[in-house]
Write a protein that holds these residues in place. Structure first.
Motif, PDB file in Angstrom:
ATOM      1  N   LEU A   1       0.809  -1.334   0.001  1.00  0.00           N
ATOM      2  CA  LEU A   1      -0.040  -0.064  -0.055  1.00  0.00           C
ATOM      3  C   LEU A   1       0.882   1.272  -0.091  1.00  0.00           C
ATOM      4  O   LEU A   1       0.677   2.107  -0.533  1.00  0.00           O
TER       5      LEU A   1
ATOM      6  N   ALA B   1      -7.830   1.056  -7.522  1.00  0.00           N
ATOM      7  CA  ALA B   1      -8.862   1.189  -6.552  1.00  0.00           C
ATOM      8  C   ALA B   1      -8.776   2.709  -6.057  1.00  0.00           C
ATOM      9  O   ALA B   1      -9.800   3.372  -5.969  1.00  0.00           O
ATOM     10  N   LEU B   2      -7.526   3.223  -5.920  1.00  0.00           N
ATOM     11  CA  LEU B   2      -7.198   4.509  -5.568  1.00  0.00           C
ATOM     12  C   LEU B   2      -7.419   5.543  -6.628  1.00  0.00           C
ATOM     13  O   LEU B   2      -7.899   6.658  -6.274  1.00  0.00           O
TER      14      LEU B   2
ATOM     15  N   LYS C   1      -4.544  -2.292  -5.955  1.00  0.00           N
ATOM     16  CA  LYS C   1      -4.525  -1.115  -5.111  1.00  0.00           C
ATOM     17  C   LYS C   1      -4.554   0.157  -5.879  1.00  0.00           C
ATOM     18  O   LYS C   1      -5.101   1.209  -5.286  1.00  0.00           O
TER      19      LYS C   1
END
Lengths: 274, 274
Positions: B97, B132-133, B129
């Motif tokens: 992350l 998604a962001l 990840k």
């Protein structure tokens, strides 16, 4: 992913400086803000009363289903942050630890000044946190009881403000290389404060530092808002007159926002009825 | 305040790049490091086996009374981070992350490359990840199975290493403006990687990004080590030959360290006896 808003609480408009940092650093996140301007400033009040008021603001934010709470007020953080953080299942951030850490990283000579409300300074919390992390630091603390009221009355650019800041900061001038703005109202006075302290003094905005931590905790707890949700609608509430709050907020944000009045005494009834 | 050490785990020596970042950013914190070089690399192994091995490393660190665990291995993070984080009462950080967030902040054109072990790339976790962001990002992923073994065999400056990196990265050259080093071994090959990709490509060291998060979480969970404790004694363990581990570590850290061999099968008996 968690598309719920982040809750901000403050004694009044000071926390708007922290909210603006969130808008800048994390523009896809949504804000629910409550400012207790009807009872501001918190600084001169007794700790037990500040604790009680802060919990009322927290409970208001919880009715709005927030995913995280930012205690965007140094006084409330000093009095109640640990208790609130330990009581809730969502992450709760204060502004004091991020500000303390940033000051330690920033200082070159180890001479750090702290300015804040009477309660924040009396609690000695910045000095405690800084010395725990770095015992060799010299910390000079100064209570500035007139600063937050200046901001709450939208007088941050007046000649009165200049005079008050000049006179108040005199004991620190030339004695520190880093100054922590230990009240979220103070970034609104930043140009005057920088002018009085001199260009070589680094000003630490504890609210802005706090938002860097918000970003990390959103990652850690996997609470980021999806950027697929394209609309962002912030909501602002005040316990006092929305007009005065809005006048300061519009100026600070450089954009129009909507502000609603909220009566926290009604909230108790609402919570009881639910 | 919490003066216990921070635990680091990795399949081998790659996590030393993350440990070095901790020494640089937080020099007063202490490290307990376990590298599973006897079973490295993890990348080509099946997920269930990686999960089992990672838990063995976690259990070893728990016997050393660590206050936080850094999964300093992308492959182990991809397979087991969430499960370990949800199972333990101490904070557990992974490297994926922080690396994903940093890549989104770094990219100018929205073209991000990811390099990693076969397992990390097959898991598609970086792309998930990142998207998604920030769904608008274009992500190009590339498995580099030969990189970690080069580092584990202390060949990171050889002509073989240059040839392997040059040939492996060819599909990405000119196609990305930001490249995530999605394996903690890869910063040891950084000069060669930068040379092949070109000076305009930003390399993201996911381990270094992770340590920024460690700092925030030490504050948030109030786990900082007191700077009054002046001695810092790091401890390094490997499941393989301490000599080879030490040769790479001494070179990487630019200082001598002590390395002990540990037999994880003995650990099971020890835990049962306690």
């Amino acid at each position: 992913m968690d598309n719920r808003p982040i809750g901000f609480l403050d004694s009044g408009v000071g926390g708007l400086t922290v909210a603006r940092e969130l808008m800048r650093q994390l523009p896809h996140e949504e804000i629910i803000y409550i400012g207790d301007s009807a009872r501001a400033p918190y600084g001169p009040r007794p700790a037990e009363q500040i604790r009680e008021y802060t919990w009322e603001l927290v409970n208001f934010l919880l009715t709005k289903d927030v995913k995280m709470i930012v205690v965007a007020c140094n006084t409330a953080t000093a009095v109640a942050w640990e208790e609130i953080k330990d009581s809730l299942s969502i992450p709760v951030l204060g502004v004091i630890l991020p500000g303390s850490s940033a000051a330690i990283k920033s200082t070159t000579k180890g001479h750090i000044g702290i300015i804040g409300t009477p309660m924040t300074i009396a609690s000695n919390i910045y000095e405690q946190k800084i010395k725990a992390l770095a015992p060799q630091m010299e910390v000079l603390s100064l209570s500035c009881p007139k600063f937050a009221p200046l901001v709450e009355s939208n007088e941050m650019n007046s000649s009165v403000a200049k005079k008050v800041v000049y006179e108040s900061l005199a004991p620190l001038v030339g004695k520190v290389d880093t100054l922590v703005l230990g009240c979220t109202h103070y970034p609104l006075l930043r140009p005057i404060i920088q002018n009085v302290m001199g260009p070589q003094v680094k000003l630490i905005d504890s609210g802005a530092e706090c938002i860097r931590d918000v970003s990390v905790l959103l990652n850690y707890f996997q609470l980021n808002r999806s950027r697929e949700v394209s609309t962002v609608k912030h909501r602002f509430y005040t316990t006092a007159n929305p007009g005065s709050f809005k006048a300061i907020a519009d100026q600070w944000f450089d954009q129009k926002i909507e502000v609603e009045h909220v009566d926290l005494s009604q909230l108790d009834n609402q919570i009881e009825m639910e």
